[in-house]
Design a protein around this motif. Structure first.
Motif, PDB file in Angstrom:
ATOM      1  N   GLY A  61       0.878  -1.329  -0.128  1.00  0.00           N
ATOM      2  CA  GLY A  61      -0.399  -0.193  -0.070  1.00  0.00           C
ATOM      3  C   GLY A  61       0.918   1.484   0.124  1.00  0.00           C
ATOM      4  O   GLY A  61       2.305   1.327   0.086  1.00  0.00           O
ATOM      5  N   ARG A  62       0.028   2.333   0.366  1.00  0.00           N
ATOM      6  CA  ARG A  62       0.645   3.791  -0.140  1.00  0.00           C
ATOM      7  C   ARG A  62       1.809   3.641   1.214  1.00  0.00           C
ATOM      8  O   ARG A  62       3.243   3.944   1.010  1.00  0.00           O
ATOM      9  CB  ARG A  62       0.091   4.557  -0.062  1.00  0.00           C
ATOM     10  N   ALA A  63       1.245   3.484   2.403  1.00  0.00           N
ATOM     11  CA  ALA A  63       2.532   3.816   3.563  1.00  0.00           C
ATOM     12  C   ALA A  63       3.700   2.172   3.073  1.00  0.00           C
ATOM     13  O   ALA A  63       4.526   2.967   3.478  1.00  0.00           O
ATOM     14  CB  ALA A  63       1.785   3.050   4.368  1.00  0.00           C
ATOM     15  N   ALA A  64       3.440   1.628   2.905  1.00  0.00           N
ATOM     16  CA  ALA A  64       4.652   0.423   2.507  1.00  0.00           C
ATOM     17  C   ALA A  64       5.775   0.936   1.146  1.00  0.00           C
ATOM     18  O   ALA A  64       6.708   0.964   1.756  1.00  0.00           O
ATOM     19  CB  ALA A  64       4.471  -1.053   2.107  1.00  0.00           C
ATOM     20  N   ARG A  65       4.890   1.270   0.211  1.00  0.00           N
ATOM     21  CA  ARG A  65       5.238   1.889  -0.922  1.00  0.00           C
ATOM     22  C   ARG A  65       6.239   3.214  -0.270  1.00  0.00           C
ATOM     23  O   ARG A  65       7.209   3.311  -0.903  1.00  0.00           O
ATOM     24  CB  ARG A  65       4.464   2.529  -1.579  1.00  0.00           C
ATOM     25  N   LYS A  66       5.830   3.997   0.311  1.00  0.00           N
ATOM     26  CA  LYS A  66       6.130   5.376   0.620  1.00  0.00           C
ATOM     27  C   LYS A  66       7.533   4.515   1.587  1.00  0.00           C
ATOM     28  O   LYS A  66       8.628   5.248   1.381  1.00  0.00           O
ATOM     29  CB  LYS A  66       5.793   6.086   1.998  1.00  0.00           C
ATOM     30  N   LEU A  67       7.611   3.535   2.294  1.00  0.00           N
ATOM     31  CA  LEU A  67       8.635   3.293   3.032  1.00  0.00           C
ATOM     32  C   LEU A  67      10.075   2.493   2.517  1.00  0.00           C
ATOM     33  O   LEU A  67      11.250   3.075   2.593  1.00  0.00           O
ATOM     34  CB  LEU A  67       8.233   2.351   4.122  1.00  0.00           C
ATOM     35  N   LEU A  68       9.688   1.570   1.673  1.00  0.00           N
ATOM     36  CA  LEU A  68      10.325   1.273   0.673  1.00  0.00           C
ATOM     37  C   LEU A  68      11.379   1.968   0.001  1.00  0.00           C
ATOM     38  O   LEU A  68      12.315   2.059  -0.350  1.00  0.00           O
ATOM     39  CB  LEU A  68       9.637   0.513  -0.501  1.00  0.00           C
ATOM     40  N   GLY A  69      10.233   2.986  -0.695  1.00  0.00           N
ATOM     41  CA  GLY A  69      11.249   3.730  -1.339  1.00  0.00           C
ATOM     42  C   GLY A  69      12.072   4.795  -0.456  1.00  0.00           C
ATOM     43  O   GLY A  69      13.173   5.155  -0.979  1.00  0.00           O
ATOM     44  N   GLN A  70      12.039   5.353   0.665  1.00  0.00           N
ATOM     45  CA  GLN A  70      12.965   5.738   1.212  1.00  0.00           C
ATOM     46  C   GLN A  70      14.491   4.873   1.030  1.00  0.00           C
ATOM     47  O   GLN A  70      15.592   5.415   1.249  1.00  0.00           O
ATOM     48  CB  GLN A  70      13.048   5.557   2.750  1.00  0.00           C
ATOM     49  N   TYR A  71      14.578   3.403   0.958  1.00  0.00           N
ATOM     50  CA  TYR A  71      16.238   2.288   0.627  1.00  0.00           C
ATOM     51  C   TYR A  71      16.329   2.238  -0.906  1.00  0.00           C
ATOM     52  O   TYR A  71      16.050   1.300  -0.601  1.00  0.00           O
ATOM     53  CB  TYR A  71      15.563   1.420   2.128  1.00  0.00           C
ATOM     54  N   GLU A  89      15.886 -10.038   5.813  1.00  0.00           N
ATOM     55  CA  GLU A  89      16.540  -9.873   7.279  1.00  0.00           C
ATOM     56  C   GLU A  89      16.053  -8.444   7.108  1.00  0.00           C
ATOM     57  O   GLU A  89      15.597  -8.081   7.562  1.00  0.00           O
ATOM     58  CB  GLU A  89      18.030 -10.205   7.905  1.00  0.00           C
ATOM     59  N   MET A  90      16.668  -7.609   6.599  1.00  0.00           N
ATOM     60  CA  MET A  90      15.902  -6.233   6.276  1.00  0.00           C
ATOM     61  C   MET A  90      15.207  -5.366   6.419  1.00  0.00           C
ATOM     62  O   MET A  90      14.489  -4.673   6.801  1.00  0.00           O
ATOM     63  CB  MET A  90      17.008  -5.850   4.843  1.00  0.00           C
ATOM     64  N   LEU A  91      13.885  -6.819   5.243  1.00  0.00           N
ATOM     65  CA  LEU A  91      13.164  -6.355   5.348  1.00  0.00           C
ATOM     66  C   LEU A  91      11.667  -6.196   6.402  1.00  0.00           C
ATOM     67  O   LEU A  91      11.102  -5.783   6.775  1.00  0.00           O
ATOM     68  CB  LEU A  91      11.763  -6.777   3.681  1.00  0.00           C
ATOM     69  N   GLU A  92      12.336  -7.761   7.013  1.00  0.00           N
ATOM     70  CA  GLU A  92      11.484  -8.062   8.416  1.00  0.00           C
ATOM     71  C   GLU A  92      11.968  -7.185   9.180  1.00  0.00           C
ATOM     72  O   GLU A  92      11.029  -6.741  10.416  1.00  0.00           O
ATOM     73  CB  GLU A  92      12.012  -9.730   8.446  1.00  0.00           C
ATOM     74  N   GLU A  93      12.436  -6.554   9.796  1.00  0.00           N
ATOM     75  CA  GLU A  93      13.293  -5.217  10.431  1.00  0.00           C
ATOM     76  C   GLU A  93      12.568  -4.134  10.028  1.00  0.00           C
ATOM     77  O   GLU A  93      12.625  -3.309  11.099  1.00  0.00           O
ATOM     78  CB  GLU A  93      15.082  -5.085  10.397  1.00  0.00           C
TER      79      GLU A  93
END
Length: 404
Positions: free
Chosen positions: A188-198, A212-216
C-alpha cells in the motif's frame, strides 16, 4: 506439478454494468459516485472515456469534474452489481470448485486439477472465460494466468481492458521484476513510501533486498513481500463456500458534518465501538487489540493501534482504548471527517481465558456482560436502533461522551 491459477478482473465493473442499460452513454465520460449530500461524494468507478480525462477512483467529485466538466454522474445500484457478480462467478464455477472472490469484481480460480477436462491450457481457458462473459453478460474481463495468486493478480492488471496475460516460470522475472513495487498485492501507500526511502522502487529491487532487512523494517509483512517478489507465494485458492478465518472486525463512518469537539469525537467512537462489540459477540470472538483511523476533510488518514490488557468483547473496553488512541491522533478543534474503529488480534471464545483485572472487580465485569447481552436481545427483537449504550449522535451540539 505447477499450479494453474487465474485472476479474473471485471473491467470498470460498476460503470460497465450501468452502461448495459444506458448504451447511448458508452462514448461519453461516465462515473458512478457516492451521494454528495451524505458526504460520500467520491468516484467509485469510471468508464474509459472518463479515464482519458484522468478521472480516478476514490477522488472527490469536485476533483473529477475539475478534470472533466462534462462528466456524467450516475448513482450506484449495489444490488444490481451483486447480481452481476453472482452471474459471473456462476460461469467460473463451471470450470472449478476453487473460486475465491476478491471483492465484488475480482476472483481467483485454481484450475490445476480440472484444466485437463477442457482440453486447453490456462491461457486458452482465460480467453474462453473472457469470450463467455462478454457474450452472455456484456461485460469484459482482464485475466492473469500464473503459478501463484500474486503473479496471477499482477497479470490481470498488466493489460487492460479485455486481455489475457500469462506469467510463467520462464518469463516471470522479465515481466514482474520491472514493475513498480506498489503494483504488488499488499504494498500500500505507506509500504511503498517506506520502501522508496531505501531505494526500493521495483518488484525486482524488492526481491534483491535481504529478507532480514525487510523483516526488520516491516515485521512479518516484510518477509511476506520478499517471498511474493521472489515468486514463492504458496497461498491456496480458497473456495468461497469455505469460511475464511476472521482476522478483524471494524466499523467506520463519514459524518454528515465535521466533528470538532472532544465530546463529538467521543460520541462517534462510542457508537462505532458499540457496533464492533456487538459483531464480536455474534461471532463468538474476543479482541486482543484495537486499531483506530482518523480522517480529516483533506482525506488524510492517521492510524494507531494497541494491545488490550485482556481479550474483550465489551463496548466500554473497546471504547476506552479507542478514545485513548484517538486522543493521540487528533486534538480539538481540528476537524474530523470520518472515524474507524477495528477490533484486531481476534480469538474464539473457547480459546479465550479470563485474565484477572486488579482494577476491575469480577462482579463489575459480570454486570457489564449481562447488560450488553440484554442490549443484544433488545436489538434482535426491536431492531438495531432500539437502544444505544451511553452515546448521543456526534453531530448533536455538545456531542455526548461515552459513559464508562
Amino acid at each position: 506439478m505447477d499450479r494453474v491459477i487465474l485472476h479474473c478482473d471485471l473491467n470498470s465493473f460498476y460503470a460497465s454494468v450501468e452502461l448495459l442499460d444506458r448504451p447511448e452513454l458508452k462514448k461519453l465520460p461516465v462515473a458512478v459516485c457516492g451521494d454528495p449530500s451524505s458526504r460520500h461524494g467520491i468516484i467509485l468507478a469510471k468508464n474509459d472515456p472518463a479515464k482519458r480525462y484522468g478521472v480516478q477512483t476514490a477522488e472527490t467529485i469536485w476533483q473529477a469534474r475539475k478534470k472533466c466538466p462534462e462528466l456524467i454522474l450516475l448513482p450506484p445500484r449495489h444490488r444490481l452489481y451483486r447480481e452481476y457478480s453472482r452471474r459471473v462467478n456462476a460461469i467460473y464455477d463451471e470450470y472449478t470448485d476453487l473460486v475465491e472472490p476478491f471483492g465484488i469484481d475480482e476472483s481467483w480460480l485454481d484450475v490445476t486439477h480440472t484444466l485437463h477436462l477442457f482440453g486447453m491450457d490456462g491461457g486458452a481457458l482465460a480467453d474462453t472465460l473472457r469470450r463467455r462473459v462478454k457474450q452472455e453478460l456484456g461485460l469484459t474481463l482482464s485475466v492473469g494466468v500464473s503459478f501463484n495468486k500474486v503473479f496471477a493478480k499482477l497479470g490481470s492488471d498488466y493489460k487492460k481492458p479485455d486481455a489475457t496475460t500469462v506469467i510463467t516460470r520462464e518469463n516471470w522475472r522479465e515481466i514482474v521484476w520491472p514493475l513498480p513495487a506498489g503494483d504488488m498485492l499488499y504494498v500500500g501507500r505507506a509500504a511503498r513510501k517506506l520502501l522508496g526511502q531505501y531505494g526500493v522502487r521495483t518488484i525486482g529491487e524488492l526481491a534483491a533486498c535481504p529478507r532480514e532487512m525487510l523483516e526488520e523494517l516491516m515485521g512479518k509483512l516484510g518477509g511476506q513481500l520478499h517471498s511474493y517478489a521472489s515468486g514463492c507465494d504458496r497461498e491456496p485458492v480458497r473456495s468461497r463456500y469455505q469460511p475464511e478465518p476472521v482476522k478483524s472486525i471494524g466499523n467506520g463512518t463519514t459524518f454528515p458534518k465535521n466533528l470538532t469537539t472532544q465530546a463529538q469525537v467521543a460520541a462517534g467512537i462510542g457508537l462505532l465501538a458499540d457496533s464492533v462489540a456487538g459483531r464480536l459477540r455474534r461471532a463468538g470472538l474476543y479482541a486482543g487489540g484495537v486499531h483506530v483511523t482518523v480522517r480529516d476533510p483533506a482525506f488524510h488518514d492517521r492510524s494507531r493501534q494497541r494491545q488490550l490488557p485482556a481479550p474483550t468483547h465489551l463496548i466500554r473496553d473497546l471504547s476506552a482504548a479507542a478514545l485513548e488512541l484517538a486522543g493521540e491522533l487528533w486534538k480539538p478543534p481540528s476537524p474530523v471527517r470520518a472515524l474507524t474503529v477495528t477490533a484486531i488480534h481476534l480469538t474464539p471464545e473457547e480459546e479465550t481465558y479470563e485474565q484477572a483485572d486488579l482494577f476491575s472487580p469480577g462482579g463489575d465485569r459480570e454486570r457489564q456482560e449481562r447488560l450488553e447481552a440484554a442490549m443484544d436481545g433488545i436489538r434482535r427483537r426491536y431492531g438495531s436502533g432500539s437502544i444505544a449504550f451511553g452515546t448521543a449522535r456526534p453531530e448533536e451540539e455538545g456531542g455526548g461522551s461515552f459513559q464508562k
